[in-house]
Design an enzyme around this catalytic site. Sequence first.
Site, PDB file in Angstrom:
ATOM      1  N   ASN A  99     -24.531  73.339  68.177  1.00  0.00           N
ATOM      2  CA  ASN A  99     -23.330  73.833  68.850  1.00  0.00           C
ATOM      3  C   ASN A  99     -23.357  73.478  70.328  1.00  0.00           C
ATOM      4  O   ASN A  99     -24.399  73.563  70.970  1.00  0.00           O
ATOM      5  CB  ASN A  99     -23.202  75.349  68.678  1.00  0.00           C
ATOM      6  CG  ASN A  99     -23.119  75.738  67.218  1.00  0.00           C
ATOM      7  OD1 ASN A  99     -22.848  74.890  66.378  1.00  0.00           O
ATOM      8  ND2 ASN A  99     -23.359  76.992  66.915  1.00  0.00           N
ATOM      9  N   VAL A 100     -22.188  73.126  70.837  1.00  0.00           N
ATOM     10  CA  VAL A 100     -22.087  72.756  72.255  1.00  0.00           C
ATOM     11  C   VAL A 100     -21.443  73.888  73.055  1.00  0.00           C
ATOM     12  O   VAL A 100     -21.165  73.739  74.240  1.00  0.00           O
ATOM     13  CB  VAL A 100     -21.263  71.445  72.417  1.00  0.00           C
ATOM     14  CG1 VAL A 100     -21.968  70.277  71.725  1.00  0.00           C
ATOM     15  CG2 VAL A 100     -19.834  71.586  71.879  1.00  0.00           C
ATOM     16  N   ASP A 101     -21.209  75.040  72.394  1.00  0.00           N
ATOM     17  CA  ASP A 101     -20.398  76.102  73.006  1.00  0.00           C
ATOM     18  C   ASP A 101     -21.116  76.967  74.030  1.00  0.00           C
ATOM     19  O   ASP A 101     -20.479  77.723  74.773  1.00  0.00           O
ATOM     20  CB  ASP A 101     -19.765  76.983  71.911  1.00  0.00           C
ATOM     21  CG  ASP A 101     -20.784  77.619  70.961  1.00  0.00           C
ATOM     22  OD1 ASP A 101     -21.936  77.855  71.367  1.00  0.00           O
ATOM     23  OD2 ASP A 101     -20.406  77.900  69.802  1.00  0.00           O
ATOM     24  N   HIS A 116     -26.853  68.530  70.240  1.00  0.00           N
ATOM     25  CA  HIS A 116     -25.648  67.725  70.484  1.00  0.00           C
ATOM     26  C   HIS A 116     -25.105  67.902  71.898  1.00  0.00           C
ATOM     27  O   HIS A 116     -23.927  67.642  72.148  1.00  0.00           O
ATOM     28  CB  HIS A 116     -24.564  68.065  69.439  1.00  0.00           C
ATOM     29  CG  HIS A 116     -24.884  67.557  68.061  1.00  0.00           C
ATOM     30  ND1 HIS A 116     -24.291  68.033  66.908  1.00  0.00           N
ATOM     31  CD2 HIS A 116     -25.760  66.597  67.652  1.00  0.00           C
ATOM     32  CE1 HIS A 116     -24.784  67.390  65.853  1.00  0.00           C
ATOM     33  NE2 HIS A 116     -25.680  66.525  66.271  1.00  0.00           N
ATOM     34  N   CYS A 128     -23.190  56.490  87.812  1.00  0.00           N
ATOM     35  CA  CYS A 128     -23.303  56.089  89.228  1.00  0.00           C
ATOM     36  C   CYS A 128     -24.581  56.629  89.850  1.00  0.00           C
ATOM     37  O   CYS A 128     -25.111  57.659  89.428  1.00  0.00           O
ATOM     38  CB  CYS A 128     -22.059  56.523  90.013  1.00  0.00           C
ATOM     39  SG  CYS A 128     -22.065  58.241  90.536  1.00  0.00           S
ATOM     40  N   CYS A 152     -18.545  59.080  92.763  1.00  0.00           N
ATOM     41  CA  CYS A 152     -18.045  57.698  92.826  1.00  0.00           C
ATOM     42  C   CYS A 152     -16.538  57.597  92.568  1.00  0.00           C
ATOM     43  O   CYS A 152     -15.959  56.526  92.714  1.00  0.00           O
ATOM     44  CB  CYS A 152     -18.798  56.803  91.842  1.00  0.00           C
ATOM     45  SG  CYS A 152     -18.366  57.082  90.110  1.00  0.00           S
ATOM     46  N   GLY A 188     -25.564  78.482  59.183  1.00  0.00           N
ATOM     47  CA  GLY A 188     -24.177  78.160  59.523  1.00  0.00           C
ATOM     48  C   GLY A 188     -23.913  76.695  59.788  1.00  0.00           C
ATOM     49  O   GLY A 188     -23.104  76.360  60.650  1.00  0.00           O
ATOM     50  N   SER A 190     -23.061  72.846  57.790  1.00  0.00           N
ATOM     51  CA  SER A 190     -22.685  72.216  56.522  1.00  0.00           C
ATOM     52  C   SER A 190     -23.752  71.228  56.057  1.00  0.00           C
ATOM     53  O   SER A 190     -23.679  70.726  54.939  1.00  0.00           O
ATOM     54  CB  SER A 190     -21.338  71.509  56.672  1.00  0.00           C
ATOM     55  OG  SER A 190     -21.392  70.601  57.748  1.00  0.00           O
ATOM     56  N   ASN A 214     -25.693  80.753  54.817  1.00  0.00           N
ATOM     57  CA  ASN A 214     -24.370  80.123  54.889  1.00  0.00           C
ATOM     58  C   ASN A 214     -23.425  80.896  53.972  1.00  0.00           C
ATOM     59  O   ASN A 214     -23.865  81.479  52.981  1.00  0.00           O
ATOM     60  CB  ASN A 214     -24.460  78.656  54.429  1.00  0.00           C
ATOM     61  CG  ASN A 214     -23.269  77.814  54.912  1.00  0.00           C
ATOM     62  OD1 ASN A 214     -22.117  78.143  54.657  1.00  0.00           O
ATOM     63  ND2 ASN A 214     -23.566  76.734  55.607  1.00  0.00           N
TER      64      ASN A 214
END
Length: 249
Positions: A99-101, A116, A128, A152, A188, A190, A214
């Site tokens: 999760n990126v949350d 991720h 840069c 930049c 959680g 898939s 799950n």
Amino acid sequence: MLVQLARRLHPDARITVLTGAGVSAASGVPTFRGPNGLWKNFRPESLATPEAFHRDPKLVWEWYDWRRQILSTKKPNRAHEVLAAWSRRYRDFTLITQNVDGLHERAGTRNVIRFHGSIWEVLCSNNCSGSPARWLDETVPFPEIPPKCPHCGGLIRPGVVWFGEGIDPDVMRRSADALDCDIFLTVGTSAVVYPAASLVHEAKARGAYTVEVNVESTPASRLLDLALQGPAEEILHGLECRITRPSYT
Ligand code: OAD
């Protein structure tokens, strides 16, 4: 079943947990697959690939900015809280999240590996020399889209892993180290996106007791030692009650 699993989670157990979008579902964060998943209405190749960003950075950033706006209103749920408590209690605990949350971190979880990346981090798309490799930017919403690199003036990009991109080698190495554990829980997810989906199988090959949590079965379910079907926030809560209060029934 929870009682036996709770016994395995004794104070000296080495525990590794892999989480996916289902852990944040009870917080109101959309998952990717399934009937209401993000990938039902959006095409990954239009929004989550380096090619999509190159073709139409404004469209890609509008989507990430929209997701950041949604996430900024969400809070960790009981599943995040239990995992945060484990991270403080167990000496050898690693949480690998797809999760990126940022909700695991907001719940106070220690030793999180962001497999991720993070939607709250950005990097200069020109790489840069004036900017750090990546940095935190929690601006919501961005006043200008696509947002610019303060160093930049080029474009910045979200600090997430896109389809077609590799996992950061350091992240991969730390994750691989965490597969030497006594118990590996996959929660959680898939279990269809690689290489994340391969971690539980590698942990099992190295001797870990492997558990899935799950609401439905996945391609991994029948290959693991135990598949617990139900919402992560309920199952982890039930497990935590049995760990902390052995008389709990
Ligand atoms: P998915 O959306 O593919 O899967 C979410 C899983 O959570 C499903 O198997 C659901 O059955 C399950 N689920 C839903 N609600 C749940 C609940 N309350 N408790 C337990 N399980 C629940 O999400 P991921 O597996 O995380 O990648 O997806 C993997 C990757 O695919 C993501 O990290 C993202 C995506 O494309 C990138 O962005 C690179």
